[in-house]
Design an enzyme around this catalytic site. Sequence first.
Site, PDB file in Angstrom:
ATOM      1  N   GLU A  81       0.832  -1.202   0.000  1.00 61.51           N
ATOM      2  CA  GLU A  81       0.000   0.000   0.000  1.00 61.51           C
ATOM      3  C   GLU A  81       0.869   1.255   0.000  1.00 61.51           C
ATOM      4  O   GLU A  81       1.675   1.446   0.895  1.00 61.51           O
ATOM      5  CB  GLU A  81      -0.925  -0.014   1.224  1.00 61.51           C
ATOM      6  CG  GLU A  81      -1.928  -1.166   1.172  1.00 61.51           C
ATOM      7  CD  GLU A  81      -2.950  -1.153   2.297  1.00 61.51           C
ATOM      8  OE1 GLU A  81      -2.841  -0.283   3.202  1.00 61.51           O
ATOM      9  OE2 GLU A  81      -3.859  -1.982   2.287  1.00 61.51           O
TER      10      GLU A  81
ATOM     11  N   HIS B 258      -7.783   1.844   1.118  1.00 67.18           N
ATOM     12  CA  HIS B 258      -7.777   1.513   2.554  1.00 67.18           C
ATOM     13  C   HIS B 258      -8.513   2.578   3.371  1.00 67.18           C
ATOM     14  O   HIS B 258      -7.979   3.164   4.311  1.00 67.18           O
ATOM     15  CB  HIS B 258      -6.341   1.357   3.064  1.00 67.18           C
ATOM     16  CG  HIS B 258      -6.257   0.514   4.305  1.00 67.18           C
ATOM     17  ND1 HIS B 258      -5.129  -0.204   4.654  1.00 67.18           N
ATOM     18  CD2 HIS B 258      -7.159   0.276   5.304  1.00 67.18           C
ATOM     19  CE1 HIS B 258      -5.342  -0.842   5.810  1.00 67.18           C
ATOM     20  NE2 HIS B 258      -6.563  -0.554   6.210  1.00 67.18           N
TER      21      HIS B 258
END
Length: 307
Positions: free
Chosen positions: A264, A282
């Site tokens: 990420e 997220h």
Amino acid sequence: MKPKAKILVCDSIHEDGIKKLKQAGFEVEVNPTISAEQLKNVAAHYDILIVRSRTQVTKEIMQAGKNLRVIGRAGAGLDNIDVTSAEEKGILVLNTPEAPAEAVAELTIGLMLSLARDISLADRTLKEGKWLKKELMGWELKGKTLGTIGLGNIGEKVAKIAKTFGMKILISKRTPPPQELLKELEAEFVSLNDLLQRSDIVTIHVPLTPQTEHMIGEKEIALMKHGAFLINTSRGTIVDEKALLKALKSGKLKGAALDVFEFEPPKDLALVTLPQVVCTPHIGAQTEEAQREASILIAEKVINALK
């Protein structure tokens, strides 16, 4: 007079939690951009660290933090904290798994609806000047089977909302849920393999541990119904992204919705750019209410722990 316990808040948290800590008599310093090296250099000056998901509290930081007594995580997952090292050093680790439950559950349902009705694709193509009314044939959630892997704070809320859509609920987890809850959800407790084979939609709600890493891989996806959907709002590493990409390209799975990724932000965009993938960065816990609740709860838990 006993000196005030010193707290370093390493990530951005809601100000209401910080106020609560100060009112309780703690000396609080906030440095939401502190680097790992900087934290290692100053850790010895603090009794308590409070983090969200950005800061990695490693064994080295704990060794440098010779006065550390508590590490608080304003959120659910503990995969950014070396819990084993904390236990060895006698450092108490606290988190707030209850705080983001509503926010993550609602996002999960939103992703489910987006998959069912191609909302993301419909929005994108219409903005490109295309009118794909005939091509965008969706399906209803009513009567479909939802397989929920894990039934913690988030999984339970997802199952309860899904039940109101008229969905059949299957649950797989390490230990059987209370019979009262199964009855309330009109749900069936099954093995993981059974859940994968019978579900139209599979949604993941387990923490990342050595046991759950890549728990959904090529073998597990092969068990799923042809044309099923997969939703992951837990942790990216729980799903083998290479196996998922292969299943989506082959048509084995009709679509996937992902809020979390193995890296990420993702380094390889092959998965997220597929038209049958709905993805968000997220944002499961990214609501004002969830962030305020997490901040207040971790403050309260730190205060109670040090009483």
